[in-house]
Design an enzyme around this catalytic site. Sequence first.
Site, PDB file in Angstrom:
ATOM      1  N   LYS A 267       0.842  -1.203   0.000  1.00 17.39           N
ATOM      2  CA  LYS A 267       0.000   0.000   0.000  1.00 17.39           C
ATOM      3  C   LYS A 267       0.874   1.249   0.000  1.00 17.39           C
ATOM      4  O   LYS A 267       2.012   1.205   0.474  1.00 17.39           O
ATOM      5  CB  LYS A 267      -0.870   0.016   1.277  1.00 17.39           C
ATOM      6  CG  LYS A 267      -2.001  -0.980   1.295  1.00 17.39           C
ATOM      7  CD  LYS A 267      -2.840  -0.826   2.555  1.00 17.39           C
ATOM      8  CE  LYS A 267      -3.973  -1.842   2.586  1.00 17.39           C
ATOM      9  NZ  LYS A 267      -4.964  -1.687   1.511  1.00 17.39           N
ATOM     10  N   ARG A 341     -10.265 -11.624   1.939  1.00 19.57           N
ATOM     11  CA  ARG A 341     -11.103 -12.688   1.373  1.00 19.57           C
ATOM     12  C   ARG A 341     -10.417 -14.034   1.467  1.00 19.57           C
ATOM     13  O   ARG A 341     -11.065 -15.076   1.568  1.00 19.57           O
ATOM     14  CB  ARG A 341     -11.489 -12.315  -0.068  1.00 19.57           C
ATOM     15  CG  ARG A 341     -10.336 -12.218  -1.017  1.00 19.57           C
ATOM     16  CD  ARG A 341     -10.678 -11.438  -2.276  1.00 19.57           C
ATOM     17  NE  ARG A 341     -10.712  -9.990  -2.048  1.00 19.57           N
ATOM     18  CZ  ARG A 341     -11.039  -9.084  -2.969  1.00 19.57           C
ATOM     19  NH1 ARG A 341     -11.359  -9.464  -4.188  1.00 19.57           N
ATOM     20  NH2 ARG A 341     -11.036  -7.802  -2.677  1.00 19.57           N
TER      21      ARG A 341
HETATM   22  N1  BES Z   1      -8.167  -3.762   4.308  1.00 19.22           N
HETATM   23  C1  BES Z   1      -8.306  -3.360   2.948  1.00 19.22           C
HETATM   24  C2  BES Z   1      -9.605  -2.593   2.687  1.00 19.22           C
HETATM   25  C3  BES Z   1      -9.746  -1.277   3.374  1.00 19.22           C
HETATM   26  C4  BES Z   1      -9.401  -0.101   2.726  1.00 19.22           C
HETATM   27  C5  BES Z   1     -10.280  -1.192   4.645  1.00 19.22           C
HETATM   28  C6  BES Z   1      -9.558   1.107   3.355  1.00 19.22           C
HETATM   29  C7  BES Z   1     -10.430   0.036   5.268  1.00 19.22           C
HETATM   30  C8  BES Z   1     -10.066   1.186   4.631  1.00 19.22           C
HETATM   31  C9  BES Z   1      -8.280  -4.585   2.035  1.00 19.22           C
HETATM   32  O1  BES Z   1      -7.497  -5.641   2.478  1.00 19.22           O
HETATM   33  C10 BES Z   1      -7.719  -4.147   0.731  1.00 19.22           C
HETATM   34  O2  BES Z   1      -6.567  -3.801   0.708  1.00 19.22           O
HETATM   35  N2  BES Z   1      -8.535  -4.172  -0.304  1.00 19.22           N
HETATM   36  C11 BES Z   1      -8.107  -3.757  -1.595  1.00 19.22           C
HETATM   37  C12 BES Z   1      -8.597  -4.787  -2.587  1.00 19.22           C
HETATM   38  C13 BES Z   1      -8.009  -4.646  -3.954  1.00 19.22           C
HETATM   39  C14 BES Z   1      -6.541  -4.984  -3.935  1.00 19.22           C
HETATM   40  C15 BES Z   1      -8.749  -5.575  -4.897  1.00 19.22           C
HETATM   41  C16 BES Z   1      -8.726  -2.396  -1.871  1.00 19.22           C
HETATM   42  O3  BES Z   1      -9.851  -2.146  -1.452  1.00 19.22           O
HETATM   43  O4  BES Z   1      -8.040  -1.571  -2.466  1.00 19.22           O
HETATM   44 MN    MN Z   2      -5.496  -5.459   1.889  1.00 24.28          MN
END
Ligand code: BES
Ligand code: MN
Length: 489
Positions: A267, A341
């Site tokens: 990230k 997931r």
């Molecule tokens: N934990 C994150 C989602 C999230 C984002 C929670 C912001 C709270 C605040 C999750 O694991 C994630 O990183 N999701 C990605 C999925 C993508 C890579 C398909 C996302 O939402 O960007």
């Molecule tokens: Mn994630």
Amino acid sequence: MPTLSLSFAKAALPKSGTLVVLVGDDSALPASLSSPSLSRAITLKKFAGKSGSSVDVLGPEGIAADRVILIGAGAASDRDHVNLGGKIAAAFGSDATVTVLAQMGEAVLEPHQAAELAFGVRLRTYAFDKYKTKATRKDEDAAPKAQAVTFAVANAAATKKAFAELDAVADGVVLARDLVNEPANVLGPVEFAAEAQKLEALGVKVTILTEKEMKKLGMGALLGVAQGSVRPARLAIMEWMGGKSKEKPVAFIGKGVVFDTGGVSIKPAAGMEDMKGDMGGAAAVIGVIKALAGRKAKANVVGAIGLVENMVDGNAQRPGDIVISMSGQTIEVLNTDAEGRLVLADVLHHINKAYEPKLMVNLATLTGAIMVALGQSHAGLFSNDDALADGLAKAGTATGEKLWRMPMGSEYDKLIDSKNADMKNIGGRFGGAITAAQFLKRFVGETPWAHLDIAGTAMGSPSSDISSGWASGFGVRLLDRFVRDNHEG
Ligand code: BES
Ligand code: MN
Ligand code: ZN
């Protein structure tokens, strides 16, 4: 945070301290509160009991209390006593001795309404300040060590009884908030599992699976996420069996990523600190089990939380890796940041197989996409069962932890088919919250199931009447209500 003690006593005006009085737009002040200075303040502020308005007077003539606060309670039709309690707490702040008149004009509140006021006070006074030392804690010298809030009610015994149940729910909300606020250096998977174990004191049966045991069960999807962290994964299962002995349980499943760096699909740095809250689903599950056990709910409920840390490391999984889930289905991990997931896939499958629950509800801070779709006031609701979805949505409306149903279907499902395995862990650019839900659906069989995407509601939350913000404890009141209204007795 001063220690707060809440009590209920037969209505009487206090001799000192702060007095809080509710005024609706349909009610007057109680007759016992006639004071020229209070009347003058009401006139000067044009106070008419509107929701959100208040009058605050120090040392009003003819009244023994040192401070009188009038809280606008608005119209009776849309009066919510929990939120009103939150407003009361915000108004009295750090005052040491407070009396709240649990009446509107001369009309006394019902015991459950007075209890809801106290519940709202408890939720609003929550603060996460354990790491504030004296040097930086605001108003350290001014704030009292203890705060006593007395609710002046018509029937103290009945109100106390009604509050005891809500107090148990508040314990669950506070636990969830504490866990979401706790930084990941303190709260790893092992420490989180220990928090679950503590519920044994309330009569909950707790089983903690180690990595060795999860490996034996074939949980390749969960363990693939965990392999990049030096801190081992855990799966905590909490059983509260307060219902009939032969009745199948309701199952609640939570995503417990104690920190989500994204893994090798890392990230951006900005805002990454928020990912300490990526266990908000697991926090809600442990919180609701605490609430149900605390109020001795007559229901059979299993809570399961998959606890891992998603880190970048020489041993971390790579984009393109293919893992074998416990269900036997294979997953091509195209983005290591779509890790929630993967964790839930194995926990859902395991719980479905081991407990044959009558339904499963999972909660997860799963996607940023749900925040794009719904913002921060509704969580996304996905389900394969209309009755279950309706029951959850109703509980959401009743508690103010609101849900909005999202679509599912084969058009979305095919977006996660993979060239090299049974599925991939990301869809395309569009409908990201939905393709995530389709992924989970592949692991629940025919069991009635719902997925709540709480990324926008459990963490980074705006403040409200009953929460000072960030960690809201979202899901605890919702699921407690869902159990109470549909699966108890
Ligand atoms: N934990 C994150 C989602 C999230 C984002 C929670 C912001 C709270 C605040 C999750 O694991 C994630 O990183 N999701 C990605 C999925 C993508 C890579 C398909 C996302 O939402 O960007
Ligand atoms: Mn994630
Ligand atoms: Zn995550």
